[in-house]
Design an enzyme around this catalytic site. Sequence first.
Site, PDB file in Angstrom:
ATOM      1  N   ARG A  96      -5.754   2.371  18.281  1.00  0.00           N
ATOM      2  CA  ARG A  96      -5.517   0.921  18.218  1.00  0.00           C
ATOM      3  C   ARG A  96      -5.142   0.302  19.555  1.00  0.00           C
ATOM      4  NH1 ARG A  96      -2.730   0.749  12.191  1.00  0.00           N
ATOM      5  NH2 ARG A  96      -4.723   0.699  11.103  1.00  0.00           N
ATOM      6  N   GLY A 149      -4.795   8.216   5.538  1.00  0.00           N
ATOM      7  CA  GLY A 149      -3.869   9.202   6.086  1.00  0.00           C
ATOM      8  C   GLY A 149      -2.713   9.453   5.132  1.00  0.00           C
ATOM      9  N   ASP A 194       2.408  -0.747  12.068  1.00  0.00           N
ATOM     10  CA  ASP A 194       1.098  -1.253  11.624  1.00  0.00           C
ATOM     11  C   ASP A 194       0.844  -2.686  12.078  1.00  0.00           C
ATOM     12  OD1 ASP A 194       0.573   1.179  10.477  1.00  0.00           O
ATOM     13  OD2 ASP A 194       1.159   0.571   8.451  1.00  0.00           O
ATOM     14  N   LYS A 234       0.834  -1.212   0.000  1.00  0.00           N
ATOM     15  CA  LYS A 234       0.000   0.000   0.000  1.00  0.00           C
ATOM     16  C   LYS A 234       0.866   1.259   0.000  1.00  0.00           C
ATOM     17  CE  LYS A 234      -2.641   0.936   3.759  1.00  0.00           C
ATOM     18  NZ  LYS A 234      -2.466   2.281   4.355  1.00  0.00           N
ATOM     19  N   SER A 235       1.833   1.321   0.915  1.00  0.00           N
ATOM     20  CA  SER A 235       2.669   2.532   1.006  1.00  0.00           C
ATOM     21  C   SER A 235       3.408   2.781  -0.311  1.00  0.00           C
ATOM     22  CB  SER A 235       3.726   2.354   2.102  1.00  0.00           C
ATOM     23  OG  SER A 235       3.120   2.386   3.359  1.00  0.00           O
ATOM     24  N   GLN A 270       4.811   9.580   6.978  1.00  0.00           N
ATOM     25  CA  GLN A 270       3.852  10.449   6.283  1.00  0.00           C
ATOM     26  C   GLN A 270       4.295  11.909   6.393  1.00  0.00           C
ATOM     27  OE1 GLN A 270      -0.048   9.453   7.778  1.00  0.00           O
ATOM     28  NE2 GLN A 270      -0.018   7.449   6.796  1.00  0.00           N
ATOM     29  N   ARG A 288      -7.004  -2.935  10.148  1.00  0.00           N
ATOM     30  CA  ARG A 288      -6.017  -3.818  10.799  1.00  0.00           C
ATOM     31  C   ARG A 288      -6.588  -4.459  12.064  1.00  0.00           C
ATOM     32  NH1 ARG A 288      -2.114  -3.382   7.157  1.00  0.00           N
ATOM     33  NH2 ARG A 288      -1.621  -1.302   6.409  1.00  0.00           N
TER      34      ARG A 288
HETATM   35  C1  S3P Z   1       2.539   5.067   6.175  1.00  0.00           C
HETATM   36  C2  S3P Z   1       3.180   5.423   7.317  1.00  0.00           C
HETATM   37  C3  S3P Z   1       2.751   5.018   8.669  1.00  0.00           C
HETATM   38  C4  S3P Z   1       1.767   3.873   8.633  1.00  0.00           C
HETATM   39  C5  S3P Z   1       0.738   4.037   7.570  1.00  0.00           C
HETATM   40  C6  S3P Z   1       1.365   4.183   6.203  1.00  0.00           C
HETATM   41  C7  S3P Z   1       3.062   5.557   4.890  1.00  0.00           C
HETATM   42  O1  S3P Z   1       2.177   6.148   9.287  1.00  0.00           O
HETATM   43  O2  S3P Z   1       1.142   3.706   9.889  1.00  0.00           O
HETATM   44  O3  S3P Z   1      -0.123   2.888   7.548  1.00  0.00           O
HETATM   45  O4  S3P Z   1       2.706   4.996   3.838  1.00  0.00           O
HETATM   46  O5  S3P Z   1       3.845   6.509   4.906  1.00  0.00           O
HETATM   47  P1  S3P Z   1       3.125   7.198  10.061  1.00  0.00           P
HETATM   48  O6  S3P Z   1       4.337   7.337   9.252  1.00  0.00           O
HETATM   49  O7  S3P Z   1       2.383   8.476  10.156  1.00  0.00           O
HETATM   50  O8  S3P Z   1       3.384   6.561  11.385  1.00  0.00           O
END
Ligand code: S3P
Length: 437
Positions: A352, A95, A321, A22-23, A170, A394
Amino acid sequence: MRAWRIRPAKALQGRWTPSGDKSITHRAIILGALAEGTTEIDHFLESDDCLRTLRIAQALGVQAEPIDMHRWRITGLGKREPNEPSDVLDAGNSGTTTRLMAGVLASYPLFSVLTGDESLRRRPMRRIVEPLRQMGAQIDGRQEATRLPLAIRGTQLRALHYLTPVASAQVKSCILLAGLRASGVTEVTEPQLSRDHTERMLRAFGVELEEQFGTQGSHRVRLRGGQTLTACKLRVPGDFSSCAFMLAGALLLPGSDLVIEGVGVNPTRTGMIQALAQGGAHLEWEQVDEQGGEPMASLRVRAQPLKAMQIAGELIPSLVDEVPILAVMATQAHGTTEIRDAHELRVKESDRLATITEELRKMGAQIECLPDGLRIHGPTPLYGAPVQSHGDHRIAMALAIAGLVAQSGETLVQDVDCVATSFPDFEAVLHQLVEWR
Ligand code: S3P
């Protein structure tokens, strides 16, 4: 709202290739959208979250079309200016879409409004609003611009040297993406290394960046604005965070033997393997490959006894995660597992720490919720019960695995549509791999 009925299972068996990460899919869409030329993305994850990112790119005038199953072609903006989106941009539950796209939107001279679903509108946004404002963007929003919807008036940004209080990929990625078009050198320092897919993929698109690691585990990235991104061909590795659920099921169900192929094993994502090794469980690696700077492997998982684990500090970002599924595993481990320094779990798709505690207790787990983590006493037999996902993918999947390893009784996992955000074929894969009692 859909629900799953899960019975206790005997084992997880077979070979399986998880769908795309996904990321990494989010980043492939975004960098493809900014690049000069046409990017081809193979093993693209068509999950709800990633499709939100894709639609926002399309609203900016980026062309994206499917070539065939899980393959997309994206023609980037290159030197073109994007369209000003004519409507509100809806990031749904994602997010990553919100925070990464906010960095992009702020860097062009256009007005946009970002919003999301009820869960996303509760999540903190000050962490990206502050640095983007310091770079020159005008941002307004609900609750003093700490919550969505956010109204962003982008501009020619100034480079920024920023020390983020949280190790968040993020936040780091938002600032780096904004820095791509800023004048000068943008620098982000995070207290611990968070997932580094943005850094690896920027390099695959021809961007130069520098990285430094501090003695206390901190990580600094520097990037000069105004660099051109060049389109490329990418294959997205299998999602380790999706694989974690099947891996947990196979470790816990006696007689399991599962081979997971083509899974991404970027060390900033695989902290769960280290945590399990601490608990005495070892995974076999069959082969290793590399795609676009991302390492990939085949893992073989057989059922093994597990001891309690102590998980804290810089390990947390690399398994952030996986905490809900690690909590399920800890209920079956011998001894008391503690997970600390995990405050960030409180601001994910649900709180969570609270939701996994509340739901696993309904199944008989001995689990305590701490301000920054969890304390779990094991091994404790679990019993099927009606449980709630709280709209969090999750949590839903972790509870489904708890239902498989339960001693007896049916687990009814309520409100499971949210699983489409990251692992749309979870149920089908489970049915393919499960051997019932
Ligand atoms: C992600 C970063 C993580 C993770 C999210 C995906 C990303 O969040 O929990 O599911 O793709 O950059 P944080 O970096 O804000 O912890």
